[in-house]
Each structure stands twice: as C-alpha cells, then as structure tokens.
Design a protein around this motif. Structure first.
Motif, PDB file in Angstrom:
ATOM      1  N   HIS A  61      -3.032  -4.134   2.551  1.00 15.26           N
ATOM      2  CA  HIS A  61      -4.341  -3.748   3.497  1.00 15.26           C
ATOM      3  C   HIS A  61      -4.180  -3.927   4.835  1.00 15.26           C
ATOM      4  CE1 HIS A  61      -8.298  -2.572   4.544  1.00 15.26           C
ATOM      5  NE2 HIS A  61      -8.551  -3.799   5.123  1.00 15.26           N
ATOM      6  N   ASP A 120      -4.861   0.842  -2.529  1.00 14.77           N
ATOM      7  CA  ASP A 120      -4.710   1.915  -1.696  1.00 14.77           C
ATOM      8  C   ASP A 120      -3.491   2.738  -2.113  1.00 14.77           C
ATOM      9  OD1 ASP A 120      -7.117   1.384  -0.384  1.00 14.77           O
ATOM     10  OD2 ASP A 120      -5.756   0.517   1.565  1.00 14.77           O
ATOM     11  N   HIS A 141      -6.398  -6.725  -2.947  1.00 18.98           N
ATOM     12  CA  HIS A 141      -6.092  -5.719  -1.931  1.00 18.98           C
ATOM     13  C   HIS A 141      -6.209  -6.240  -0.682  1.00 18.98           C
ATOM     14  CE1 HIS A 141      -5.485  -2.061   0.216  1.00 18.98           C
ATOM     15  NE2 HIS A 141      -6.528  -2.172   0.622  1.00 18.98           N
ATOM     16  N   THR A 166     -11.588  -5.839  -0.596  1.00 22.54           N
ATOM     17  CA  THR A 166     -11.014  -4.668  -0.273  1.00 22.54           C
ATOM     18  C   THR A 166     -10.906  -4.441   1.193  1.00 22.54           C
ATOM     19  OG1 THR A 166     -13.018  -3.257  -0.485  1.00 22.54           O
ATOM     20  CG2 THR A 166     -11.891  -3.297  -2.382  1.00 22.54           C
ATOM     21  N   ASN A 222      -9.834  -0.213  -0.245  1.00 24.57           N
ATOM     22  CA  ASN A 222     -10.942   0.530   0.063  1.00 24.57           C
ATOM     23  C   ASN A 222     -10.715   2.113  -0.060  1.00 24.57           C
ATOM     24  OD1 ASN A 222      -8.784  -0.255   2.075  1.00 24.57           O
ATOM     25  ND2 ASN A 222     -10.037   0.545   3.292  1.00 24.57           N
ATOM     26  N   HIS A 223      -9.437   2.520   0.078  1.00 28.39           N
ATOM     27  CA  HIS A 223      -9.124   4.063   0.034  1.00 28.39           C
ATOM     28  C   HIS A 223      -9.198   4.370  -1.309  1.00 28.39           C
ATOM     29  CE1 HIS A 223      -7.833   4.935   4.194  1.00 28.39           C
ATOM     30  NE2 HIS A 223      -7.367   3.719   4.256  1.00 28.39           N
ATOM     31  N   ASP A 229       0.873  -1.269  -0.188  1.00 30.03           N
ATOM     32  CA  ASP A 229       0.067   0.235   0.066  1.00 30.03           C
ATOM     33  C   ASP A 229       0.723   1.224   0.135  1.00 30.03           C
ATOM     34  OD1 ASP A 229      -1.270  -2.351   1.095  1.00 30.03           O
ATOM     35  OD2 ASP A 229      -2.994  -1.015   1.826  1.00 30.03           O
TER      36      ASP A 229
HETATM   37 MN   LIG Z   1      -6.741  -1.021   2.762  1.00 29.91          MN
END
Ligand SMILES: [Mn+2]
Length: 284
Positions: free
Chosen positions: A235, A37, A123, A185, A67-68, A8
């Motif tokens: 993640h 991310d 991710h 995610t 997710n980001h 990430d």
């Molecule tokens: Mn993440």
C-alpha cells in the motif's frame, strides 16, 4: 519450497512475470502471497486478476483485499461516484469472465495468518490497539459482509468514506465496518489510540518518525499490541523498504518506475526488479 510475499501489482503483469523469473519461481512448490491492490492504474489489471485467481484456486497463492480491489468491486456494482478518471478497470468490467472474477475477489480475506510462521499479511497495516487475534476477528466481520448475497446493495452504499476515524470497541453497524475496512486497506498514519489520518501519503521525515506530531507510521508505536507477529504489508509506495519494528513493506513503487518486490518469508530476504512504469506516485 519458498513463500514469497509480492508487493502491490496494480496491473503490472509484465513486471510480475519478470520478477517470478528473477526469483526462479517454482509453480509446483512455491507459494505466493499477494498483499492486495492487484488491479488499477497499471496497464494489465485483467491479466493480474486472472493470474492470481487461478493460482489461488489451485492452492498456490493467497491474497488480501486492498483499497483498489474494493474500488473494483464498487465499480462492478455500478457505484460510479467511487470511480476516478485515473482508474483503468474497464478491461475487467467488459471481460467475459467478469462475474467469476468479481465473485472470487469478494471472497478474499482482509488478513491472513501463516499456518506455521508467526507472520500475518494485511494490505495497509494494523492499528496499534488491536492484537493479532482481535484483528483477525475484525477482518472476519467485514469479510462476512462482502460475502453476503446482497453485498452490492448494502456494502457499496455504506462502506466508503473516512468517518469514523476513531476506534471504539462499542462501534456498531456500518461505522464499525468502515473503520475496520479503512484500517486494513488504507492505513499509513495514526495516533497511539488508532485514530486514522488519511491526508498524508508521503514518507515520514526522519528515521520513520514524524517530529512533533501525534500521528506516526502505524508500526512505530512501542505499545503496539500486534508486534508479537511479523507483519508483511503493501500500500505505501513512498515508504521504501522497511525491515524493522517486526514489519516488512513490499510496495516499492513499481507503478511509478520504482521496484517490484518479492519478500521471501523463509529466509527473510528481499528480491526485486527495477520497473519502467511511469504513473505518478500520488495516484498509486
Ligand atoms: Mn493500496
């Protein structure tokens, strides 16, 4: 020629460049796989996004959505309730090339399979009940939604949230899309049937296991249907370096003063540099 899986970034552009120098990255021949991310929390999200986009368009990099990255899409689409105070996305949202960046980002996949090696990248993780081929199909379902012309109006109204956390093949509509997105995610802990547990972000207590709990790290279940492939993922910044169970973790906490990792697929070798960012792990 090497393929490096990079953990990430979350806006840590200077650390990325230092890592590429450290591994003697060859722009013309090496391939970079980013676990997603790319943006948020760190100081240089815009630079990270532009860098990965350019390489991907040259065929020299691949990325999956984290997710980001979804939060950036939601922020661009104007869904302020999904944006938190610790976000650092304004620089991207105000950039001249924001439309191109967002358009490129929403066309990136949730899962990638290597053309030669028995290796996939996601991710966060894969729930135990999905085989690799099943997971690739489910990834495609959400990718298709993201790539629709009406993605802003439909997707961001429906895609965020924790329910349902139980998978059934018969799930339909947005419930189905939400479980799939969360699994790819946000997954850290789940039970043997793939019921997702979102509260806990810390590492397991005891040799990758959680005593007396049905919820375990997603990769430890003996009957996991996707363990016939090597899985590289990010993640989970508090997890540390896992090279077991046929999985390899790459988020080693650069954002909070840990390391940034490049995992070389050909040699199954880890490279890393120490980082000086000071964001708190709970926000990573
Ligand atoms: Mn993440």
């Amino acid at each position: 020629m090497s393929t490096y899986v990079i953990g990430d970034l979350q806006g840590c552009y200077d650390e990325l460049q230092a890592l590429l120098t450290h591994i003697h990255y060859q722009t013309e021949t090496d391939m970079l796989w980013f676990v997603g991310d790319l943006v948020n929390r760190g100081p240089k999200s815009l630079e990270c996004l532009r860098f990965v986009k350019q390489l991907e368009q040259q065929g020299r990099a691949k990325t999956v959505l984290g997710n980001h990255d979804f939060h950036l899409l939601a922020a661009y689409a104007g869904f302020k309730k999904f944006v938190s105070k610790s976000d650092t996305l304004q620089e991207i949202l105000q950039a001249d090339d924001v439309a191109e960046l967002i358009d490129w980002l929403r066309h990136q996949p949730l899962m990638i399979k290597h053309p030669v090696f028995n290796t996939v990248m996601v991710h966060a993780g894969l729930p135990p009940q999905w085989s690799i081929s099943t997971a690739l199909c489910h990834a495609k379902e959400v990718e298709t939604l993201l790539q629709r012309e009406d993605w802003k109006n439909t997707l961001c109204h429906h895609l965020f949230g924790n329910a349902p956390n139980e998978w059934q093949d018969t799930l339909t509509g947005w419930d189905r899309a939400r479980y799939i997105t969360n699994a790819f995610t946000r997954l850290r802990y789940c039970d043997a049937n793939g019921t997702l547990e979102f509260k806990r972000k810390s590492a397991p207590e005891n040799n990758n296991q959680c005593p007396n709990s049905a919820y375990q790290p997603w990769f430890v279940f003996p009957n996991r249907k996707n363990k016939d492939h090597k899985i590289v993922f990010g993640h989970w910044s508090t997890l540390g370096e896992i090279d077991a169970y046929q999985v390899h973790s790459t988020d080693t906490g650069c954002l909070w003063g840990g390391k940034m990792t490049a995992y070389q697929l050909e040699q199954s070798h880890r490279f890393s540099i120490q980082c000086s960012q000071q964001c708190q792990p709970k926000k990573a």
